[in-house]
Design a protein around this motif. Sequence first.
Motif, PDB file in Angstrom:
ATOM      1  N   PRO A 170      53.026 -17.100  26.859  1.00  0.00           N
ATOM      2  CA  PRO A 170      54.488 -18.190  27.720  1.00  0.00           C
ATOM      3  C   PRO A 170      55.459 -18.664  26.919  1.00  0.00           C
ATOM      4  O   PRO A 170      56.215 -19.310  27.850  1.00  0.00           O
ATOM      5  N   ARG A 171      54.666 -19.563  26.274  1.00  0.00           N
ATOM      6  CA  ARG A 171      55.422 -20.707  26.047  1.00  0.00           C
ATOM      7  C   ARG A 171      56.269 -20.604  24.579  1.00  0.00           C
ATOM      8  O   ARG A 171      57.566 -21.011  25.141  1.00  0.00           O
ATOM      9  N   PHE A 172      55.863 -19.780  23.866  1.00  0.00           N
ATOM     10  CA  PHE A 172      56.722 -18.801  23.377  1.00  0.00           C
ATOM     11  C   PHE A 172      57.525 -18.032  23.919  1.00  0.00           C
ATOM     12  O   PHE A 172      59.711 -18.258  23.392  1.00  0.00           O
ATOM     13  N   LEU A 173      57.828 -17.260  24.363  1.00  0.00           N
ATOM     14  CA  LEU A 173      59.124 -17.049  25.754  1.00  0.00           C
ATOM     15  C   LEU A 173      60.033 -17.894  26.272  1.00  0.00           C
ATOM     16  O   LEU A 173      61.328 -17.623  26.403  1.00  0.00           O
ATOM     17  N   ILE A 174      59.100 -18.958  26.691  1.00  0.00           N
ATOM     18  CA  ILE A 174      60.711 -19.668  26.926  1.00  0.00           C
ATOM     19  C   ILE A 174      61.383 -20.740  26.040  1.00  0.00           C
ATOM     20  O   ILE A 174      62.171 -20.665  26.246  1.00  0.00           O
ATOM     21  N   ALA A 175      60.089 -20.586  24.888  1.00  0.00           N
ATOM     22  CA  ALA A 175      61.358 -21.468  23.977  1.00  0.00           C
ATOM     23  C   ALA A 175      62.649 -20.414  23.573  1.00  0.00           C
ATOM     24  O   ALA A 175      63.408 -21.004  22.857  1.00  0.00           O
ATOM     25  N   LYS A 176      62.313 -19.090  23.874  1.00  0.00           N
ATOM     26  CA  LYS A 176      63.527 -18.218  23.149  1.00  0.00           C
ATOM     27  C   LYS A 176      64.400 -18.147  24.395  1.00  0.00           C
ATOM     28  O   LYS A 176      64.606 -17.216  24.482  1.00  0.00           O
ATOM     29  N   HIS A 177      64.149 -18.403  26.249  1.00  0.00           N
ATOM     30  CA  HIS A 177      64.621 -18.564  26.592  1.00  0.00           C
ATOM     31  C   HIS A 177      64.858 -17.479  27.631  1.00  0.00           C
ATOM     32  O   HIS A 177      65.888 -16.903  28.529  1.00  0.00           O
ATOM     33  N   ARG A 178      63.552 -16.635  27.360  1.00  0.00           N
ATOM     34  CA  ARG A 178      62.997 -15.738  28.110  1.00  0.00           C
ATOM     35  C   ARG A 178      62.532 -15.713  29.638  1.00  0.00           C
ATOM     36  O   ARG A 178      60.793 -15.864  29.425  1.00  0.00           O
ATOM     37  N   VAL A 179      62.892 -16.734  29.861  1.00  0.00           N
ATOM     38  CA  VAL A 179      62.220 -16.985  31.083  1.00  0.00           C
ATOM     39  C   VAL A 179      61.555 -16.421  32.073  1.00  0.00           C
ATOM     40  O   VAL A 179      60.181 -17.022  32.723  1.00  0.00           O
ATOM     41  N   SER A 180      62.006 -15.318  32.598  1.00  0.00           N
ATOM     42  CA  SER A 180      61.946 -14.453  33.866  1.00  0.00           C
ATOM     43  C   SER A 180      60.648 -13.786  33.374  1.00  0.00           C
ATOM     44  O   SER A 180      59.117 -13.964  33.980  1.00  0.00           O
ATOM     45  N   GLU A 181      59.578 -13.105  31.953  1.00  0.00           N
ATOM     46  CA  GLU A 181      59.179 -12.467  31.350  1.00  0.00           C
ATOM     47  C   GLU A 181      57.698 -13.969  31.232  1.00  0.00           C
ATOM     48  O   GLU A 181      56.606 -13.393  31.656  1.00  0.00           O
ATOM     49  N   ALA A 182      57.989 -15.257  30.955  1.00  0.00           N
ATOM     50  CA  ALA A 182      57.209 -15.773  31.232  1.00  0.00           C
ATOM     51  C   ALA A 182      56.529 -16.480  32.391  1.00  0.00           C
ATOM     52  O   ALA A 182      55.450 -16.263  32.501  1.00  0.00           O
ATOM     53  N   LYS A 183      57.752 -16.030  33.472  1.00  0.00           N
ATOM     54  CA  LYS A 183      57.062 -16.106  34.736  1.00  0.00           C
ATOM     55  C   LYS A 183      56.155 -15.571  34.775  1.00  0.00           C
ATOM     56  O   LYS A 183      55.273 -15.969  36.343  1.00  0.00           O
ATOM     57  N   ALA A 184      56.623 -14.501  34.960  1.00  0.00           N
ATOM     58  CA  ALA A 184      55.532 -12.943  34.887  1.00  0.00           C
ATOM     59  C   ALA A 184      54.109 -13.413  34.571  1.00  0.00           C
ATOM     60  O   ALA A 184      53.514 -13.141  35.418  1.00  0.00           O
ATOM     61  N   ILE A 185      54.104 -14.094  33.413  1.00  0.00           N
ATOM     62  CA  ILE A 185      52.818 -13.349  32.509  1.00  0.00           C
ATOM     63  C   ILE A 185      52.147 -14.710  33.189  1.00  0.00           C
ATOM     64  O   ILE A 185      50.612 -14.858  33.457  1.00  0.00           O
ATOM     65  N   LEU A 186      53.024 -16.199  33.399  1.00  0.00           N
ATOM     66  CA  LEU A 186      51.829 -17.096  34.150  1.00  0.00           C
ATOM     67  C   LEU A 186      51.453 -17.657  35.322  1.00  0.00           C
ATOM     68  O   LEU A 186      50.173 -17.834  35.860  1.00  0.00           O
ATOM     69  N   THR A 187      52.301 -15.819  36.096  1.00  0.00           N
ATOM     70  CA  THR A 187      51.610 -15.851  37.838  1.00  0.00           C
ATOM     71  C   THR A 187      50.581 -15.198  37.610  1.00  0.00           C
ATOM     72  O   THR A 187      49.440 -15.213  38.310  1.00  0.00           O
ATOM     73  N   LYS A 188      50.419 -14.224  36.348  1.00  0.00           N
ATOM     74  CA  LYS A 188      49.106 -13.830  36.424  1.00  0.00           C
ATOM     75  C   LYS A 188      48.380 -14.007  35.628  1.00  0.00           C
ATOM     76  O   LYS A 188      47.044 -14.154  36.312  1.00  0.00           O
ATOM     77  N   LEU A 189      47.802 -15.200  35.288  1.00  0.00           N
ATOM     78  CA  LEU A 189      47.340 -16.346  34.409  1.00  0.00           C
ATOM     79  C   LEU A 189      46.809 -16.922  35.269  1.00  0.00           C
ATOM     80  O   LEU A 189      45.201 -17.416  34.939  1.00  0.00           O
ATOM     81  N   VAL A 190      47.345 -17.538  35.996  1.00  0.00           N
ATOM     82  CA  VAL A 190      47.656 -18.811  36.650  1.00  0.00           C
ATOM     83  C   VAL A 190      47.747 -19.262  37.903  1.00  0.00           C
ATOM     84  O   VAL A 190      47.665 -19.914  39.015  1.00  0.00           O
ATOM     85  N   GLY A 191      48.148 -18.276  38.763  1.00  0.00           N
ATOM     86  CA  GLY A 191      48.763 -18.224  39.738  1.00  0.00           C
ATOM     87  C   GLY A 191      49.978 -18.575  39.915  1.00  0.00           C
ATOM     88  O   GLY A 191      50.974 -18.993  39.361  1.00  0.00           O
TER      89      GLY A 191
END
Length: 474
Positions: free
Chosen positions: A214-235
């Motif tokens: 998710p940190r790579f995705l945020i660095a690439k401005h793919r925030v919605s994808e990163a948010k979905a993954i982080l939600t699954k990982l940490v709630g």
Amino acid sequence: MRPAANQEASSNGDGEQGGLGVVRIASVAALGGLLFGYDSAVINGAVSAVQSHFQADATSLGFAVASALLGAAAGALLAGRLADRMGRLAVMRIAAVLFLVSAIGTGFAPSLSVLVLFRIVGGFGVGMAAVISPAYIAEIAPSRVRGRLGALQQLAIVSGIFISLLVDFIIAEMAGGSGEPFWFGLEAWRWMFLAMAVPAILYGALSLSIPESPRFLIAKHRVSEAKAILTKLVGAANIDAKVERIRETMEREKAPSWRDLKSPNGRIARVVWIGLGLAVFQQFIGINVIFYYSNVLWVAVGFDESQAFVITIISATINIVTTLIAIATIDRFGRKPLLIIGSIAMTVTLTTMSVIFGTAPVVNGSPVLEGAQGPMALIAANLFVVAFGMSWGPVVWVLLSEMFPNRMRAAGLSLATGALWVSNWIITITFPGLKDLSLALAYGFYALCALLSLFFVVKFIEETKGKELEDVQG
């Protein structure tokens, strides 16, 4: 609104949205460490047969053993930039392909130079995997369990070493010796290399089942994808604030480069030098001599080939058990205390081995262990493995994945891992000559490095236990 129990499961890390899901993902990523360990140790069982088959002298043999490390250093230095541009998963898959090519090339090598070439190719892949696995695990793991999950990298490494040595042993026993013909007329040592194809295929296939960092995705401005993954990982709790915090630390005006390793004053950041020191000391204490040359070493001091194989497998088993101890304790006791304990214990055990080899009678240029010397050397060697396995083995990988700020993590870990492989190469290629000169001198040097590592840890290492990656400063 979700039931309270489900909210708690999400935040505490139970089920797929946390604990088990994160462990599964981290375990797949850590398989890069298994390639590392397998490739490192596979030469152990084949080295005598390779020397005999190609009529290699000590210098050529040392280079053949260490050649993969040159490729690993180059792969490590490139991995960070590739990971920042292409993504963490792409680098994992490239590494798996290179490792597969190496398995086939070394297995069918018609000459020592061709074997060296494909060892370098495999090393390139292993170096990439050695960088990307700990970086990826650190970026997907919750801070409260990041140490344990990060230590999976070392568990995978030592498991790869164990599996490799066990496969070598089984093949050699079935063939009647590492240089004897085995299936389809190919010598046993060739099948030892060909067997590397199995973990390569497994790593590549399983990398298709895990999400991008998710940190790579945020660095690439793919925030919605990163948010979905982080939600699954940490709630889902405070997920927007967490994403924004990561975005702030990943913000950059230019593309990722080696310039990221500089501090605002234009000098190389202090944390980079500390990371390099950790990497160099981890190798200069000589741990890989135990796993690359242990068969040659124990045969040289009086054991036969079969006994040497068994001793080496026992050492690898001990390494796995002690790594499990580190996984269980690293988030409780912290990183720095484990390193200090390990440095002290390694200094004592290496000094003991140096004294034993230095006082043993020399026959035909090699020390011969008599009476209690043999058992004492074995005990000291395995206690050294215990000390390393519960400290410098796993903890260095955890620290290297944690200690760099987000903006320089891939580059910093890449540089440090490159230094680790170069140090590994230096120790590996010099041991045959040192062994012929004096085993006491060789182990005395490793003991001195272990002692120096103690002072290094006390003075320079800062504890990272429980810190969020976004709180780490360069």
